[in-house]
Design a protein around this motif. Structure first.
Motif, PDB file in Angstrom:
ATOM      1  N   GLY A   1      24.933 -22.070  -0.680  1.00 54.46           N
ATOM      2  CA  GLY A   1      23.474 -22.189  -0.126  1.00 54.46           C
ATOM      3  C   GLY A   1      22.575 -23.020  -0.814  1.00 54.46           C
ATOM      4  N   ILE A   2      21.218 -22.722  -0.510  1.00 49.20           N
ATOM      5  CA  ILE A   2      20.163 -23.176  -1.301  1.00 49.20           C
ATOM      6  C   ILE A   2      19.510 -22.126  -1.811  1.00 49.20           C
ATOM      7  N   GLY A   3      19.298 -22.046  -3.231  1.00 49.92           N
ATOM      8  CA  GLY A   3      18.886 -21.084  -3.611  1.00 49.92           C
ATOM      9  C   GLY A   3      19.552 -21.035  -5.249  1.00 49.92           C
ATOM     10  N   CYS A   4      18.789 -20.026  -6.021  1.00 52.04           N
ATOM     11  CA  CYS A   4      19.661 -19.631  -7.188  1.00 52.04           C
ATOM     12  C   CYS A   4      20.939 -19.394  -7.005  1.00 52.04           C
ATOM     13  N   SER A   5      21.549 -18.540  -5.976  1.00 51.02           N
ATOM     14  CA  SER A   5      22.902 -18.267  -5.790  1.00 51.02           C
ATOM     15  C   SER A   5      23.748 -19.300  -5.408  1.00 51.02           C
ATOM     16  N   GLY A   6      23.112 -20.220  -4.542  1.00 52.17           N
ATOM     17  CA  GLY A   6      23.792 -21.448  -4.084  1.00 52.17           C
ATOM     18  C   GLY A   6      24.589 -22.228  -5.242  1.00 52.17           C
TER      19      GLY A   6
ATOM     20  N   LEU B   1      22.755 -27.361   3.165  1.00 53.35           N
ATOM     21  CA  LEU B   1      21.307 -27.114   3.362  1.00 53.35           C
ATOM     22  C   LEU B   1      20.939 -25.667   3.121  1.00 53.35           C
ATOM     23  N   HIS B   2      20.038 -25.512   3.072  1.00 52.44           N
ATOM     24  CA  HIS B   2      19.336 -24.078   3.154  1.00 52.44           C
ATOM     25  C   HIS B   2      19.413 -23.606   4.590  1.00 52.44           C
ATOM     26  N   GLY B   3      20.294 -22.396   4.414  1.00 55.49           N
ATOM     27  CA  GLY B   3      20.686 -21.564   5.626  1.00 55.49           C
ATOM     28  C   GLY B   3      22.099 -22.096   6.498  1.00 55.49           C
TER      29      GLY B   3
ATOM     30  N   GLY C   1      25.759 -17.472  -0.973  1.00 50.18           N
ATOM     31  CA  GLY C   1      24.647 -17.743  -0.764  1.00 50.18           C
ATOM     32  C   GLY C   1      23.728 -16.745  -0.865  1.00 50.18           C
ATOM     33  N   GLY C   2      22.352 -16.789  -0.906  1.00 50.82           N
ATOM     34  CA  GLY C   2      21.327 -15.862  -0.959  1.00 50.82           C
ATOM     35  C   GLY C   2      21.203 -15.144   0.329  1.00 50.82           C
ATOM     36  N   ASP C   3      20.488 -13.996   0.055  1.00 55.35           N
ATOM     37  CA  ASP C   3      20.150 -13.088   1.363  1.00 55.35           C
ATOM     38  C   ASP C   3      19.101 -13.840   2.099  1.00 55.35           C
ATOM     39  N   GLY C   4      18.069 -14.736   1.371  1.00 47.99           N
ATOM     40  CA  GLY C   4      17.270 -15.444   2.336  1.00 47.99           C
ATOM     41  C   GLY C   4      18.095 -16.490   3.053  1.00 47.99           C
ATOM     42  N   ASP C   5      18.981 -17.372   2.569  1.00 45.48           N
ATOM     43  CA  ASP C   5      19.655 -18.152   3.209  1.00 45.48           C
ATOM     44  C   ASP C   5      20.535 -17.681   4.171  1.00 45.48           C
ATOM     45  N   LEU C   6      21.440 -16.560   4.044  1.00 45.62           N
ATOM     46  CA  LEU C   6      22.280 -16.208   4.925  1.00 45.62           C
ATOM     47  C   LEU C   6      21.911 -15.164   5.928  1.00 45.62           C
TER      48      LEU C   6
ATOM     49  N   GLY D   1      18.071 -14.782   6.379  1.00 44.78           N
ATOM     50  CA  GLY D   1      17.058 -15.296   7.081  1.00 44.78           C
ATOM     51  C   GLY D   1      16.925 -16.478   7.744  1.00 44.78           C
ATOM     52  N   ILE D   2      16.929 -17.487   7.105  1.00 42.11           N
ATOM     53  CA  ILE D   2      17.139 -18.940   7.962  1.00 42.11           C
ATOM     54  C   ILE D   2      18.222 -19.170   8.709  1.00 42.11           C
ATOM     55  N   GLY D   3      19.504 -18.679   7.998  1.00 37.43           N
ATOM     56  CA  GLY D   3      20.733 -18.775   8.627  1.00 37.43           C
ATOM     57  C   GLY D   3      21.017 -17.600   9.241  1.00 37.43           C
TER      58      GLY D   3
ATOM     59  N   ASP E   1      22.655 -10.749  -2.857  1.00 38.65           N
ATOM     60  CA  ASP E   1      21.494  -9.818  -2.423  1.00 38.65           C
ATOM     61  C   ASP E   1      20.680  -9.461  -3.428  1.00 38.65           C
ATOM     62  N   ASN E   2      19.581  -9.836  -3.466  1.00 36.94           N
ATOM     63  CA  ASN E   2      18.605  -9.781  -4.889  1.00 36.94           C
ATOM     64  C   ASN E   2      17.176  -9.272  -4.213  1.00 36.94           C
ATOM     65  N   ALA E   3      17.190  -9.373  -2.654  1.00 34.34           N
ATOM     66  CA  ALA E   3      16.077  -8.802  -2.122  1.00 34.34           C
ATOM     67  C   ALA E   3      14.715  -9.745  -2.140  1.00 34.34           C
ATOM     68  N   VAL E   4      14.870 -10.769  -3.017  1.00 32.46           N
ATOM     69  CA  VAL E   4      13.779 -11.745  -3.133  1.00 32.46           C
ATOM     70  C   VAL E   4      14.494 -13.111  -2.852  1.00 32.46           C
ATOM     71  N   TYR E   5      13.422 -14.258  -2.604  1.00 28.99           N
ATOM     72  CA  TYR E   5      13.618 -15.653  -2.601  1.00 28.99           C
ATOM     73  C   TYR E   5      13.496 -16.065  -4.119  1.00 28.99           C
ATOM     74  N   GLY E   6      14.646 -16.176  -4.748  1.00 24.87           N
ATOM     75  CA  GLY E   6      14.662 -16.294  -6.008  1.00 24.87           C
ATOM     76  C   GLY E   6      14.119 -17.687  -6.406  1.00 24.87           C
ATOM     77  N   LEU E   7      14.640 -18.737  -5.967  1.00 27.63           N
ATOM     78  CA  LEU E   7      14.534 -20.215  -6.287  1.00 27.63           C
ATOM     79  C   LEU E   7      12.822 -20.487  -5.911  1.00 27.63           C
ATOM     80  N   THR E   8      12.451 -19.818  -4.908  1.00 26.76           N
ATOM     81  CA  THR E   8      11.070 -20.220  -4.586  1.00 26.76           C
ATOM     82  C   THR E   8      10.103 -19.362  -5.289  1.00 26.76           C
ATOM     83  N   LYS E   9      10.432 -18.758  -6.014  1.00 26.10           N
ATOM     84  CA  LYS E   9       9.479 -17.696  -7.077  1.00 26.10           C
ATOM     85  C   LYS E   9       9.278 -16.414  -6.543  1.00 26.10           C
TER      86      LYS E   9
ATOM     87  N   ASN F   1      17.679 -33.006  12.796  1.00 23.87           N
ATOM     88  CA  ASN F   1      16.775 -33.835  11.733  1.00 23.87           C
ATOM     89  C   ASN F   1      17.230 -33.537  10.270  1.00 23.87           C
ATOM     90  N   GLU F   2      17.196 -32.276  10.075  1.00 20.18           N
ATOM     91  CA  GLU F   2      17.354 -31.966   8.460  1.00 20.18           C
ATOM     92  C   GLU F   2      18.706 -32.615   8.280  1.00 20.18           C
ATOM     93  N   ALA F   3      19.784 -32.091   9.027  1.00 16.36           N
ATOM     94  CA  ALA F   3      21.151 -32.520   8.625  1.00 16.36           C
ATOM     95  C   ALA F   3      21.429 -33.989   8.716  1.00 16.36           C
TER      96      ALA F   3
HETATM   97  C1  LIG Z   1      14.524 -25.586   5.287  1.00 12.48           C
HETATM   98  C2  LIG Z   1      14.162 -25.346   4.016  1.00 12.48           C
HETATM   99  N1  LIG Z   1      13.153 -24.274   3.734  1.00 12.48           N
HETATM  100  C3  LIG Z   1      12.883 -23.948   2.778  1.00 12.48           C
HETATM  101  C4  LIG Z   1      13.373 -24.322   1.559  1.00 12.48           C
HETATM  102  C5  LIG Z   1      13.150 -23.890   0.131  1.00 12.48           C
HETATM  103  N2  LIG Z   1      13.846 -22.838  -0.347  1.00 12.48           N
HETATM  104  C6  LIG Z   1      15.034 -23.324  -1.130  1.00 12.48           C
HETATM  105  S1  LIG Z   1      15.454 -21.867  -1.761  1.00 12.48           S
HETATM  106  C7  LIG Z   1      14.848 -20.757  -0.802  1.00 12.48           C
HETATM  107  C8  LIG Z   1      14.974 -19.407  -1.039  1.00 12.48           C
HETATM  108  C9  LIG Z   1      16.096 -18.970  -1.467  1.00 12.48           C
HETATM  109  O1  LIG Z   1      16.206 -17.588  -1.565  1.00 12.48           O
HETATM  110  P1  LIG Z   1      17.982 -16.900  -1.276  1.00 12.48           P
HETATM  111  O2  LIG Z   1      18.519 -17.645  -0.413  1.00 12.48           O
HETATM  112  O3  LIG Z   1      17.576 -15.421  -1.183  1.00 12.48           O
HETATM  113  O4  LIG Z   1      18.490 -17.490  -2.784  1.00 12.48           O
HETATM  114  P2  LIG Z   1      18.249 -16.726  -4.189  1.00 12.48           P
HETATM  115  O5  LIG Z   1      17.571 -17.735  -4.841  1.00 12.48           O
HETATM  116  O6  LIG Z   1      17.518 -15.437  -4.088  1.00 12.48           O
HETATM  117  O7  LIG Z   1      19.418 -16.440  -4.795  1.00 12.48           O
HETATM  118  C10 LIG Z   1      13.807 -21.623  -0.095  1.00 12.48           C
HETATM  119  C11 LIG Z   1      13.073 -21.090   0.850  1.00 12.48           C
HETATM  120  C12 LIG Z   1      14.461 -25.145   1.524  1.00 12.48           C
HETATM  121  N3  LIG Z   1      15.145 -25.769   0.498  1.00 12.48           N
HETATM  122  N4  LIG Z   1      14.796 -25.636   2.860  1.00 12.48           N
END
Ligand SMILES: Cc1ncc(C[n+]2csc(CCOP(=O)(O)OP(=O)(O)O)c2C)c(N)n1
Ligand SMILES: [Mg+2]
Lengths: 313, 637
Positions: A48-53, A67-69, A91-96, A98-100, A120-128, B335-337
């Motif tokens: 996914g998108i995030g530190c974990s991805g 893509l994220h999610g 993938g991250g907890d936010g990715d899988l 939340g958005i996904g 599962d780190n309970a935070v959105y790592g990559l977005t701080k 769109n994003e995809a």
């Molecule tokens: C559609 C979309 N919205 C927002 C973002 C910004 N974004 C990048 S990573 C992330 C959250 C990551 O959190 P998580 O999935 O928990 O992964 P972690 O970094 O904690 O491993 C967000 C919101 C993005 N890339 N794409």
């Protein structure tokens, strides 16, 4: 053992913060793959998108960074096209969740033979450090301006409700146990979840390594048999499993909660619907013969041809 | 010259669709080409819907009003369409509805009720069925009342079935009466009923009896139009299919192996039709060569459009021929995809069935409002192929070509087709959909293993997932696929993307990307795209007859844009008129963006109904007379 875990490392620089739980999970993945002796060319790690991805770049495989999610549908597409591949989602907890989250549910309904590893780190790592869907309410981690006012989702219960046939929870720093869970998940035929609790030393200053170590225990320490072999057994065990999944607080259970062997994986459903699917999957089946189509439209779509039909009525 | 037009109106769920299909079949069996169109609302039961049928010796190019025969199965249909019948034509109606007032028809749209009140108020009367019929009669139309209740009772008696089970034959009674008045013998209607219901033999008899009794009744009242002679295609087999169905057929013929979709009008009928045929029988050559009897296509309904497109991309990257189909709102979610597909260079086909927006808009109606959206979909610079089909058969062939282009250029292809094509149907001869001269082959370049190699033509070697270790990411990447933010590597990839567009432009010939019709020295040049094509061609003939020479530039691909031809054609013209079904004149906007030429006049249609040929004739003449910039045409109910 045919392969060393070193063979699954790549030469990309691992960009996680020092002490990040992701290192433990990555290590467990490398070792699980080695012990399963999976050919990296047959392995698709979908990140996914995030530190974990970023795991996509750190495991040798034929990999995809989504893509994220969207790791789950992307991975499902790969698997449906080529059911012979081993597909693992990281993938991250936010990715899988939340958005996904919609896809997290849908993949369970299909029981596609895929392994979903939630970091599962309970935070959105990559977005701080914003709150992830698994951060309990009332908790104020470092980057939050105040205590979290949204409740946490329970990934295990969500997976159970969605029809996942393998559900486990691990801890990032217990590499040996985590490796076993990942091996079992990959070997399982059907959708498998491994929810991995992990500290984020940079942003989650509440759920730290010490916090987890004081709470976690393994299901095996009690009497626990996650295997379900009949629908009847499923009905009987599910309330107990759900109750166990709800346990969260002073004690947090880890281990394999469910291994359901009653449900047909999606690939088998497709094979049943269209015999020959596994032998000639979409990724490699012929599409024509000498440039001519495989079928004659006038015949296949004959019901659209207007004809005088003899009928007695 | 045969040119029959019939309108069948009634409540949704009242068998309008099968009545329309039976009408088309009867005319095809009689040897004619047909065009049929279904106009319906976003509703399952009760709202007004209608079917328009046009019959000619050659394939009709456009729908038009007024019609020769209106079959009004309920009061709302009379009150909606009574002015759409030509002098000398007929209105078949249920005589039991004569006293129904517009104000009591619950499903009728309020604005229509108001217009009717105003119209009849001016005549000193009220909007009722009988008043509407009076107006039609004054204009030379003959109303023919069918006592539906009595007829139903007689059908029930004759077939010895309960009245309730017979009540569903009302549509067939109306239709049979209408076709009789249009000059079609009962025999053909019977044959069409049998063909239509061949899978449900039980309901054939009551419908045939209903048709016979209705015809018996009308034939005593009126002899109708002159009997229709046999058409030129008598005895020849024709297929009747919608654009939705033709695109599904093309996907199967074109070797598609994965299709994903999330239900949305007017695209889902395409996916569902494909799903019905997902496990298809091979032809004899393929059977022998492959040693198989059947082959499958994975057709999957996903949880949403985000999933649909991402799944198609995943399948494509693993080596499948993959597509998804959707409409405006779903395309917004994709769109994003699309941007991702451009970056990872995934060969996928996105069939975009346009409907009338903005937002949920009028979801079952015609519109051409998604051109700019398609072209500029995806964040970042996202070059891709956008192709728009002008008619049913173009939609069929463009689907086959698009599948190949997607692979050859490793790019998403967005195929624009409009709702009018989706739910209208045409008669087709066998040779027209038989793949000849267009080889169906995998077109993925396989000359190496560096997946994102920077090449001269911008096309990199194709390496499917599962064939070697690799990484594919939406992040900017180096030639081996690994993520990078290095400025030099970034430039190399951006320039590669530009070169790919140039390659696409070079390799898809300009004749494929734009078509020009009509006299070289014409004073008027029409510029358009999509399903307005055939109405324009039809209008051009009519204008020719009135001494107005026209030329028509049909733009088919907007990316890459056929600048040379469009520029040349327009700069030499005296009067250039754009014809589009959107507010902005989206194609005209792109003509200006790509060629610098400003299209000064527009004929627009915005009401959600397909454009008629006579509306184009009217618009052209009006612009020539008055010099107006924009003429909005408003036909159809
Ligand atoms: C559609 C979309 N919205 C927002 C973002 C910004 N974004 C990048 S990573 C992330 C959250 C990551 O959190 P998580 O999935 O928990 O992964 P972690 O970094 O904690 O491993 C967000 C919101 C993005 N890339 N794409
Ligand atoms: Mg996280």
């Amino acid at each position: 053992m045919a392969r060393s875990f070193l063979e699954y490392k790549t030469d990309a620089w691992v960009q996680w913060c020092p002490g990040c739980g992701d290192f433990g999970i990555l290590n467990a993945i490398h070792r699980a793959l080695a012990e399963l002796d999976i050919d990296p060319r047959n392995l698709v790690v979908v990140g996914g998108i995030g530190c974990s991805g970023r795991t996509t770049f750190y495991v040798k495989g034929s990999n995809l960074h989504a893509l994220h999610g969207r790791a789950i549908p992307l991975a499902t597409g790969v698997k449906l096209a080529n059911p012979r591949l081993k597909v693992v989602i990281a993938g991250g907890d936010g990715d899988l969740l939340g958005i996904g989250a919609g896809h997290f549910v849908a993949v369970g309904r299909r029981n596609v033979d895929i392994t979903v590893i939630v970091f599962d780190n309970a935070v959105y790592g990559l977005t701080k450090g914003q709150a992830a869907p698994t951060l309990p309410s009332g908790v104020k981690t470092k980057a939050l301006p105040g205590p979290n006012i949204q409740d946490a989702v329970n990934p295990l219960l969500l997976a159970l409700a969605s029809g996942y046939t393998f559900i486990a929870r691990g801890y990032a720093y217990h590499t040996a146990q985590l490796k076993e869970m990942i091996k079992a998940a990959i070997s399982h035929r059907g959708t498998a979840l491994v929810d991995v609790l992990q500290p984020c030393p940079t942003y989650n200053n509440v759920m730290t390594n010490q916090w987890y170590e004081e709470r976690v225990y393994y299901l095996e320490e009690e009497e626990w048999d996650p295997v379900v072999k009949t629908p009847e057994e499923y009905r009987r065990k599910v309330p107990l499993i759900a109750a166990k999944m709800l346990e969260w607080g002073d004690r947090i259970p880890l281990g394999v909660f469910l291994k359901d062997e009653t449900k047909e994986p999606f690939e088998e459903r497709l094979e049943r619907q269209m015999p020959g699917y596994m032998d000639n999957p979409p990724s490699s089946r012929p599409i024509s013969v000498d440039g001519y189509p495989l079928a004659d439209p006038w015949k296949v779509f004959e019901e659209k041809v207007v004809k005088k039909v003899e009928a007695s009525y | 010259m045969v040119d029959l037009k019939i309108l069948i109106g009634g409540p949704q769920g009242g068998g309008i669709e099968s009545a329309g299909q039976i009408a088309l079949k009867a005319f095809v069996l009689k040897g004619y080409h047909v065009l049929g169109s279904r106009e319906y609302q976003s509703n399952i039961m009760g709202a007004h819907s209608y079917y328009l049928v046009r019959v000619m010796r050659r394939r009709p190019r456009a729908l038009t009003l007024p019609v020769d025969v209106l079959v009004a199965l309920d009061a709302e249909s009379v009150l909606t369409h009574f002015e759409e019948v030509r002098p000398g034509g007929f209105i078949v109606y249920d005589s039991g509805t004569a006293n129904v007032k517009a104000s009591t028809i619950a499903p009728m749209a309020k604005p229509l009720k108001e217009r009717l009140s105003e119209f009849f108020g001016r005549r000193g009367s009220e909007p009722t069925v009988s008043e509407a019929l009076k107006v039609a009669e004054e204009r030379g139309v003959t109303p023919i009342g069918l006592p539906m209740k009595q007829l139903l009772r007689r059908v029930a008696e004759a077939t010895e079935r309960p009245l309730a089970s017979i009540s569903r034959t009302v549509n067939i009674m109306g239709l049979a009466a209408g076709l009789y008045l249009a000059g079609v013998e009962l025999e053909y209607v019977k044959d069409a009923i049998v063909a239509q219901f061949s899978a449900k033999p039980k309901i054939i008899k009551p419908n045939v009896v209903a048709a016979s009794m209705a015809v018996e009744h009308v034939s005593e009242l009126h002899e109708g139009l002159p009997r229709l002679e046999d058409g030129p295609l008598k005895g020849k087999q024709l297929m009747v299919a919608t654009g939705n169905e033709l695109v599904a057929m093309a996907k199967l013929v074109g070797g598609l192996s994965v299709q994903t979709y999330y239900p949305i009008t007017p695209s889902s009928d395409e996916a569902l039709y494909l799903e019905e045929h997902r496990y298809f029988e091979l032809n004899d050559v393929a059977k022998e060569r492959l040693g198989l009897e059947k082959m499958g296509i994975v057709v999957l309904q996903t949880e949403d459009e985000l999933s649909a497109i991402n799944m198609a991309i995943g399948a494509a990257l693993a080596g499948a021929r993959a597509a998804t189909s959707t409409s405006g709102p779903g395309f917004s979610l994709m769109n994003e995809a699309i941007s991702y597909a451009v970056t990872v260079e995934a060969p996928i086909l996105i069939t975009l069935w346009m409907r009338a927006g903005p937002s949920t808009g009028i979801p079952t109606r015609e519109g051409q409002q998604d051109l700019l959206h398609a072209l500029f979909s995806g964040h970042g610079d996202t070059p891709k192929i956008v192709v728009a089909s002008g008619d049913h058969l173009e939609a069929y062939w463009d689907t086959i070509k698009a599948l190949e282009w997607a692979e050859r250029f490793q790019t998403p292809v967005i195929h624009l087709v409009d709702k009018y094509l989706a739910s209208s149907m045409i008669s087709i001869e066998k040779r027209e959909i038989e793949p000849r001269g267009y080889p169906i082959m995998r077109a993925l370049k396989t000359d190496g293993d560096l997946r994102y190699k920077v090449t001269e033509d911008g096309i990199s070697p194709w390496v499917p997932l599962g064939s070697s270790t690799m990484v594919i990411t939406g992040l900017e990447h180096t030639e081996d696929g690994f993520a990078t933010e290095d400025p030099v590597a970034r430039d190399a990839m951006m320039e590669k993307r530009r070169r790919k567009m140039e390659t696409i432009k070079r390799e898809i010939p300009e004749e494929e990307r734009v078509r020009v019709y009509g006299a070289r020295d014409a004073d008027v040049v029409l510029v358009s795209w999509g399903s307005t094509k055939n109405p324009i061609l039809s209008a051009m003939e009519a204008l020719e007859g009135e001494g107005v020479g026209t030329r028509f530039v049909q733009i088919r691909t907007f990316f890459p844009f056929p600048e040379d031809t469009v520029s040349r054609e327009l700069s030499e013209a005296k009067t250039v008129i754009g014809v589009e079904q959107n507010l902005l004149g989206q194609a005209a906007f792109l003509v200006r963006a790509f060629t610098g030429y400003r299209v000064r006049h527009m004929i627009l249609k915005l009401n959600g109904r397909p454009i008629f040929d006579d509306e184009i004739v009217y618009g052209v003449k009006r612009i020539l007379e008055t010099g107006e910039e924009t003429v909005v045409v408003r036909g159809g109910s």
